[in-house]
Design a protein around this motif. Structure first.
Motif, PDB file in Angstrom:
ATOM      1  N   TYR A   1      11.482  -1.062   4.782  1.00  0.00           N
ATOM      2  CA  TYR A   1      11.413  -1.725   3.256  1.00  0.00           C
ATOM      3  C   TYR A   1      10.703  -1.860   2.243  1.00  0.00           C
ATOM      4  N   CYS A   2      10.570  -3.103   2.924  1.00  0.00           N
ATOM      5  CA  CYS A   2       8.804  -3.467   1.615  1.00  0.00           C
ATOM      6  C   CYS A   2       8.386  -1.927   0.617  1.00  0.00           C
ATOM      7  N   THR A   3       8.459  -0.941   1.232  1.00  0.00           N
ATOM      8  CA  THR A   3       7.838   0.300   0.581  1.00  0.00           C
ATOM      9  C   THR A   3       8.820   0.648  -0.407  1.00  0.00           C
ATOM     10  N   GLU A   4      10.185   0.754   0.189  1.00  0.00           N
ATOM     11  CA  GLU A   4      10.844   1.122  -0.894  1.00  0.00           C
ATOM     12  C   GLU A   4      11.076   0.255  -2.485  1.00  0.00           C
ATOM     13  N   ILE A   5      11.088  -1.023  -1.765  1.00  0.00           N
ATOM     14  CA  ILE A   5      10.755  -2.506  -2.957  1.00  0.00           C
ATOM     15  C   ILE A   5      10.246  -2.583  -4.280  1.00  0.00           C
ATOM     16  N   VAL A   6       8.763  -1.578  -2.671  1.00  0.00           N
ATOM     17  CA  VAL A   6       7.736  -1.793  -3.947  1.00  0.00           C
ATOM     18  C   VAL A   6       7.812  -0.535  -5.433  1.00  0.00           C
ATOM     19  N   ARG A   7       8.102   0.596  -4.430  1.00  0.00           N
ATOM     20  CA  ARG A   7       8.014   2.125  -5.602  1.00  0.00           C
ATOM     21  C   ARG A   7       8.814   1.735  -6.337  1.00  0.00           C
ATOM     22  N   SER A   8      10.245   1.129  -6.172  1.00  0.00           N
ATOM     23  CA  SER A   8      11.143   1.110  -7.048  1.00  0.00           C
ATOM     24  C   SER A   8      10.589   0.480  -8.445  1.00  0.00           C
ATOM     25  N   GLY A   9       9.835  -1.387  -8.122  1.00  0.00           N
ATOM     26  CA  GLY A   9       9.532  -2.619  -8.970  1.00  0.00           C
ATOM     27  C   GLY A   9       8.340  -1.182  -9.709  1.00  0.00           C
ATOM     28  N   ILE A  10       7.544  -0.456  -9.428  1.00  0.00           N
ATOM     29  CA  ILE A  10       6.485   0.602  -9.768  1.00  0.00           C
ATOM     30  C   ILE A  10       7.243   1.043 -10.929  1.00  0.00           C
ATOM     31  N   LEU A  11       8.439   1.986 -10.191  1.00  0.00           N
ATOM     32  CA  LEU A  11       8.865   2.944 -11.148  1.00  0.00           C
ATOM     33  C   LEU A  11      10.027   2.733 -11.893  1.00  0.00           C
ATOM     34  N   ALA A  12      10.639   0.366 -12.111  1.00  0.00           N
ATOM     35  CA  ALA A  12      10.671  -0.041 -12.960  1.00  0.00           C
ATOM     36  C   ALA A  12      10.057  -0.186 -14.869  1.00  0.00           C
ATOM     37  N   VAL A  13       8.827  -0.126 -14.196  1.00  0.00           N
ATOM     38  CA  VAL A  13       8.115  -0.539 -15.413  1.00  0.00           C
ATOM     39  C   VAL A  13       7.755   0.527 -15.923  1.00  0.00           C
ATOM     40  N   PRO A  14       7.918   0.304 -17.691  1.00  0.00           N
ATOM     41  CA  PRO A  14       8.237   1.236 -18.948  1.00  0.00           C
ATOM     42  C   PRO A  14       7.357   1.763 -18.663  1.00  0.00           C
TER      43      PRO A  14
ATOM     44  N   VAL B   1       0.809  -1.358   0.034  1.00  0.00           N
ATOM     45  CA  VAL B   1       0.269  -0.205   0.365  1.00  0.00           C
ATOM     46  C   VAL B   1       0.932   0.745   0.509  1.00  0.00           C
ATOM     47  N   PHE B   2       1.384   1.716   1.013  1.00  0.00           N
ATOM     48  CA  PHE B   2       2.535   2.216   0.761  1.00  0.00           C
ATOM     49  C   PHE B   2       3.186   2.510  -0.010  1.00  0.00           C
ATOM     50  N   GLY B   3       3.736   1.643  -0.825  1.00  0.00           N
ATOM     51  CA  GLY B   3       4.546   1.489  -2.692  1.00  0.00           C
ATOM     52  C   GLY B   3       3.671   1.660  -2.995  1.00  0.00           C
ATOM     53  N   LEU B   4       2.473   1.811  -3.226  1.00  0.00           N
ATOM     54  CA  LEU B   4       1.822   2.623  -4.205  1.00  0.00           C
ATOM     55  C   LEU B   4       1.649   3.890  -4.242  1.00  0.00           C
ATOM     56  N   LEU B   5       1.329   4.121  -2.621  1.00  0.00           N
ATOM     57  CA  LEU B   5       1.371   5.483  -2.529  1.00  0.00           C
ATOM     58  C   LEU B   5       2.608   6.235  -3.153  1.00  0.00           C
ATOM     59  N   ARG B   6       3.541   5.685  -2.446  1.00  0.00           N
ATOM     60  CA  ARG B   6       5.099   6.420  -2.982  1.00  0.00           C
ATOM     61  C   ARG B   6       5.397   6.678  -4.477  1.00  0.00           C
ATOM     62  N   ALA B   7       4.397   5.805  -5.293  1.00  0.00           N
ATOM     63  CA  ALA B   7       4.869   5.696  -6.986  1.00  0.00           C
ATOM     64  C   ALA B   7       4.636   6.909  -7.589  1.00  0.00           C
ATOM     65  N   THR B   8       2.775   6.847  -7.268  1.00  0.00           N
ATOM     66  CA  THR B   8       1.660   7.158  -7.998  1.00  0.00           C
ATOM     67  C   THR B   8       1.912   8.690  -7.383  1.00  0.00           C
ATOM     68  N   LEU B   9       1.834   8.806  -6.208  1.00  0.00           N
ATOM     69  CA  LEU B   9       1.225   9.815  -5.309  1.00  0.00           C
ATOM     70  C   LEU B   9       2.609  10.152  -4.685  1.00  0.00           C
ATOM     71  N   PRO B  10       3.837  10.665  -4.992  1.00  0.00           N
ATOM     72  CA  PRO B  10       5.449  10.926  -4.419  1.00  0.00           C
ATOM     73  C   PRO B  10       5.289  12.462  -3.466  1.00  0.00           C
ATOM     74  N   HIS B  11       4.523  13.429  -4.084  1.00  0.00           N
ATOM     75  CA  HIS B  11       4.911  14.392  -3.642  1.00  0.00           C
ATOM     76  C   HIS B  11       3.551  14.549  -2.188  1.00  0.00           C
ATOM     77  N   LEU B  12       2.736  14.491  -2.391  1.00  0.00           N
ATOM     78  CA  LEU B  12       1.374  14.021  -1.352  1.00  0.00           C
ATOM     79  C   LEU B  12       1.806  13.319  -0.407  1.00  0.00           C
ATOM     80  N   SER B  13       2.507  12.231  -0.546  1.00  0.00           N
ATOM     81  CA  SER B  13       3.367  10.785  -0.124  1.00  0.00           C
ATOM     82  C   SER B  13       4.513  11.241   0.868  1.00  0.00           C
ATOM     83  N   LEU B  14       5.091  12.899   0.817  1.00  0.00           N
ATOM     84  CA  LEU B  14       6.130  12.766   1.420  1.00  0.00           C
ATOM     85  C   LEU B  14       6.100  12.758   2.723  1.00  0.00           C
TER      86      LEU B  14
END
Length: 216
Positions: free
Chosen positions: A100-113, A38-51
């Motif tokens: 730590y899982c948040t950053e793993i999920v976030r980086s995985g999502i951002l790795a999708v072209p 959940v947190f990773g999705l928020l950090r990847a899709t709403l980076p400013h709001l989830s700061l």
């Protein structure tokens, strides 16, 4: 002639401690992965709001885990929560895992072209459909190895719960060492048990990756 005071009962006591280690790891990974997703999705899709969320998770990643165990266990007494040491240990490990899982999920999502997502949208998928059927499955493959490494790290970090009174594998080993005064033997056995548990996790992850490759 090699002689030892280590008995079958001692080994059973260590295996019981290993069971506690596995339970702590299971709860930490289960709760931490759900929160991290959940947190990773928020950090990847709403980076400013989830700061602010990112700053909070940075705090849990930065403070040594032992300090977190002690502080949470002390806070439990201060606010008069009727929680067992196991529940406190599982909670702290889950928060640590989520950070730590948040950053793993976030980086995985951002790795999708991005063009893959655009292609999915051009085929008529909604944003949610593209996210669940395209982005997340691709991100899971990218993030899986990092998630397995996190699970192995959490399994080893469970040894720190001995400081709040939980008898896991390392605490059980130290209890036996105090009684029979054979640290080298006992720690070698404990290390072997840790290795077997870690090998099981690694073997399972390799099987999952093979299944993925077969389905390509």
């Amino acid at each position: 002639m090699f002689e030892t005071s280590f008995t079958a009962s001692d080994f059973q006591f260590m295996l019981a401690g290993a069971g506690v280690t596995l339970k702590l790891t299971l709860w930490a990974m289960l709760l931490g992965t759900v929160a991290g997703l959940v947190f990773g999705l928020l950090r990847a899709t709403l980076p400013h709001l989830s700061l602010p969320l990112g700053w909070l998770l940075d705090l849990f990643r930065s403070v040594p885990l032992l300090i977190q165990f002690v502080l949470f266990n002390s806070a439990k007494s201060i606010v008069n929560l009727d929680w067992s040491a196991f529940e406190v240990g599982a909670l702290v490990l889950a928060i640590y895992t989520a950070a730590y899982c948040t950053e793993i999920v976030r980086s995985g999502i951002l790795a999708v072209p991005p063009n893959v997502i655009h292609a999915a949208r051009s085929l008529g998928m909604s944003y949610i459909q593209a996210l669940t059927h395209v982005t997340l499955p691709m991100a899971a493959r990218v993030a899986f190895s990092g998630w397995i490494n996190l699970a192995l790290s959490v399994m080893k970090d469970t040894s720190l719960v001995m400081w709040i009174g939980i008898v896991e594998l390392l605490r059980a080993s130290q209890t036996i060492i105090t009684r029979i005064q054979e640290p080298l033997l006992v720690l070698c056995i404990a290390g072997t048990v840790y290795y077997v548990m870690s090998w099981g996790v690694a073997a399972l992850s390799a099987k999952v990756e093979r299944k993925w490759n077969e389905n390509d």
